[in-house]
Motif scaffolding. Structure first.
Motif, PDB file in Angstrom:
ATOM      1  N   ALA A 232     -18.037 -51.584  60.034  1.00 27.84           N
ATOM      2  CA  ALA A 232     -17.485 -50.309  59.565  1.00 27.84           C
ATOM      3  C   ALA A 232     -18.460 -49.161  59.841  1.00 27.84           C
ATOM      4  O   ALA A 232     -18.056 -48.075  60.274  1.00 27.84           O
ATOM      5  CB  ALA A 232     -17.167 -50.392  58.074  1.00 27.84           C
ATOM      6  N   LEU A 233     -19.746 -49.393  59.615  1.00 32.33           N
ATOM      7  CA  LEU A 233     -20.744 -48.361  59.876  1.00 32.33           C
ATOM      8  C   LEU A 233     -20.826 -48.037  61.362  1.00 32.33           C
ATOM      9  O   LEU A 233     -20.881 -46.872  61.756  1.00 32.33           O
ATOM     10  CB  LEU A 233     -22.120 -48.823  59.385  1.00 32.33           C
ATOM     11  N   GLU A 234     -20.827 -49.064  62.189  1.00 27.26           N
ATOM     12  CA  GLU A 234     -20.954 -48.854  63.625  1.00 27.26           C
ATOM     13  C   GLU A 234     -19.741 -48.145  64.200  1.00 27.26           C
ATOM     14  O   GLU A 234     -19.855 -47.348  65.130  1.00 27.26           O
ATOM     15  CB  GLU A 234     -21.164 -50.201  64.325  1.00 27.26           C
ATOM     16  N   SER A 235     -18.565 -48.398  63.646  1.00 29.85           N
ATOM     17  CA  SER A 235     -17.335 -47.812  64.187  1.00 29.85           C
ATOM     18  C   SER A 235     -17.234 -46.319  63.920  1.00 29.85           C
ATOM     19  O   SER A 235     -16.540 -45.597  64.643  1.00 29.85           O
ATOM     20  CB  SER A 235     -16.108 -48.517  63.593  1.00 29.85           C
ATOM     21  N   MET A 236     -17.915 -45.833  62.866  1.00 26.45           N
ATOM     22  CA  MET A 236     -17.781 -44.414  62.530  1.00 26.45           C
ATOM     23  C   MET A 236     -18.838 -43.529  63.165  1.00 26.45           C
ATOM     24  O   MET A 236     -18.766 -42.317  63.083  1.00 26.45           O
ATOM     25  CB  MET A 236     -17.792 -44.204  61.008  1.00 26.45           C
ATOM     26  N   LEU A 237     -19.828 -44.118  63.833  1.00 25.68           N
ATOM     27  CA  LEU A 237     -20.886 -43.320  64.431  1.00 25.68           C
ATOM     28  C   LEU A 237     -20.437 -42.712  65.763  1.00 25.68           C
ATOM     29  O   LEU A 237     -19.966 -43.437  66.643  1.00 25.68           O
ATOM     30  CB  LEU A 237     -22.132 -44.181  64.669  1.00 25.68           C
ATOM     31  N   PRO A 238     -20.564 -41.401  65.944  1.00 25.29           N
ATOM     32  CA  PRO A 238     -20.284 -40.805  67.257  1.00 25.29           C
ATOM     33  C   PRO A 238     -21.308 -41.305  68.275  1.00 25.29           C
ATOM     34  O   PRO A 238     -22.424 -41.675  67.921  1.00 25.29           O
ATOM     35  CB  PRO A 238     -20.446 -39.297  67.008  1.00 25.29           C
ATOM     36  N   VAL A 239     -20.925 -41.312  69.540  1.00 27.11           N
ATOM     37  CA  VAL A 239     -21.867 -41.705  70.582  1.00 27.11           C
ATOM     38  C   VAL A 239     -22.958 -40.644  70.689  1.00 27.11           C
ATOM     39  O   VAL A 239     -22.787 -39.490  70.268  1.00 27.11           O
ATOM     40  CB  VAL A 239     -21.153 -41.885  71.937  1.00 27.11           C
ATOM     41  N   ALA A 240     -24.105 -41.036  71.243  1.00 23.81           N
ATOM     42  CA  ALA A 240     -25.230 -40.114  71.368  1.00 23.81           C
ATOM     43  C   ALA A 240     -24.835 -38.869  72.153  1.00 23.81           C
ATOM     44  O   ALA A 240     -24.191 -38.960  73.200  1.00 23.81           O
ATOM     45  CB  ALA A 240     -26.396 -40.815  72.067  1.00 23.81           C
ATOM     46  N   GLY A 241     -25.180 -37.698  71.624  1.00 22.43           N
ATOM     47  CA  GLY A 241     -24.899 -36.436  72.297  1.00 22.43           C
ATOM     48  C   GLY A 241     -23.517 -35.876  72.047  1.00 22.43           C
ATOM     49  O   GLY A 241     -23.165 -34.834  72.605  1.00 22.43           O
ATOM     50  N   ALA A 242     -22.725 -36.530  71.186  1.00 20.84           N
ATOM     51  CA  ALA A 242     -21.352 -36.084  70.953  1.00 20.84           C
ATOM     52  C   ALA A 242     -21.230 -35.125  69.778  1.00 20.84           C
ATOM     53  O   ALA A 242     -20.118 -34.696  69.447  1.00 20.84           O
ATOM     54  CB  ALA A 242     -20.431 -37.292  70.728  1.00 20.84           C
ATOM     55  N   THR A 243     -22.355 -34.770  69.139  1.00 18.08           N
ATOM     56  CA  THR A 243     -22.313 -33.843  68.009  1.00 18.08           C
ATOM     57  C   THR A 243     -23.406 -32.794  68.145  1.00 18.08           C
ATOM     58  O   THR A 243     -24.466 -33.043  68.718  1.00 18.08           O
ATOM     59  CB  THR A 243     -22.501 -34.581  66.668  1.00 18.08           C
TER      60      THR A 243
END
Length: 298
Positions: free
Chosen positions: A89-100
């Motif tokens: 669940a934690l991994e699924s909600m993280l944006p990819v690097a550089g996407a924010t």
């Protein structure tokens, strides 16, 4: 027509309607069931094809940036204790690097000013705007539907819903022009009109697609209601040169900026989950029965 690649999510508000809870916690981090309010907006943005999310933050909002970052200690603990479900669940909600990106609004000067603060990151391209207090529920996300209409019409697109005709003075209302493939042309935009003067009962529900020319208008926009720079005022000016279209949302939007809407959202999302529906429904039934018994005894 340019693809909508970037989205702005303003999270600099003080959350005064939820004091004292928001004295030390951003209102955007208040949970709807087990995810913070802002997570729903981010998920909706990526579902609609957004590649980069720009958060406009303020003081005491660093926890939002931390939330969308890796937490090695927590991940390590979950791995060691075999809590695979929570880890996924934690991994699924993280944006990819550089996407924010995170931009600071140094002082609260209204929604229009918050959007203007994102101008350098957005650049000269159309963008989406999501107000995180408004949580989309049911079927596809509201922004995905709005992007669909934009891809047919171009221009500027705002998502709308119907309100009670007697409550138009609570919302930004749009006038309904010609129908266009599931949406319609916007013939007017009025902020909180009296029911007798409202051009319709379609209200703006917190999802927008705007052309970059809005930034120049916001840069010299006179202060409006509440002595703040109002986005709607700049949109009205932009509508003199560019078309606006409206996409009626087929689901439902909960206003989690209000206590009533926040409670409604928690109930709706809990009842939509297989692991919670039964117990929550029984609890609600018991509350209703208990309330009825108290009224009878009074």
């Amino acid at each position: 027509m340019k693809k909508i690649r970037k989205a702005v999510i303003p999270v600099a508000g003080l959350g005064t309607r939820f004091l004292p809870a928001t004295k030390s916690m951003p209102k955007e981090m208040l949970p709807v069931v087990d995810r913070p309010v802002v997570q729903y907006a981010v998920d909706e943005a990526f579902e609609a094809g957004i590649e980069h999310v720009v958060f406009v933050t303020g003081r005491n909002k660093a926890v939002i940036e931390d939330y969308f970052d890796l937490h090695p200690e927590l991940i390590g603990t979950l791995e060691q204790t075999g809590k695979k479900t929570q880890l996924e669940a934690l991994e699924s909600m993280l944006p990819v690097a550089g996407a924010t990106s995170f931009i600071r609004q140094q002082s609260p000067q209204g929604l229009g000013h918050a959007v203007w603060c994102a101008r350098e990151v957005i650049g000269n391209e159309p963008f989406a705007l999501l107000l995180p207090d408004m949580v989309s529920f049911g079927g596809r996300g509201c922004l995905a539907e709005t992007v669909d209409l934009y891809e047919r019409t171009g221009g500027n697109v705002i998502a709308v819903e119907r309100c009670d005709p007697g409550e138009t003075n609570k919302y930004g209302i749009v006038g309904r022009g010609a129908d266009i493939g599931g949406g319609f042309e916007v013939s007017a935009m009025v902020e909180k009109p009296a029911p007798a003067n409202a051009p319709s009962n379609f209200y703006i529900n917190g999802r927008y697609i705007l052309q970059p020319e809005i930034f120049a208008l916001l840069g010299n926009q006179q202060r409006g209601a509440g002595n703040e720079i109002q986005l709607t005022d700049a949109m009205v000016r932009l509508s003199k040169d560019q078309p606006f279209f409206a996409q009626p949302f087929l689901g439902r939007m909960f206003d989690c900026g209000s206590k009533e809407g926040f409670i409604q959202a928690n109930i709706a999302f809990a009842l939509a989950r297989a692991d919670m529906k039964g117990p929550v429904f029984e609890m609600l039934q018991e509350f209703v029965r208990s309330h009825e018994r108290q009224e009878e005894a009074a």
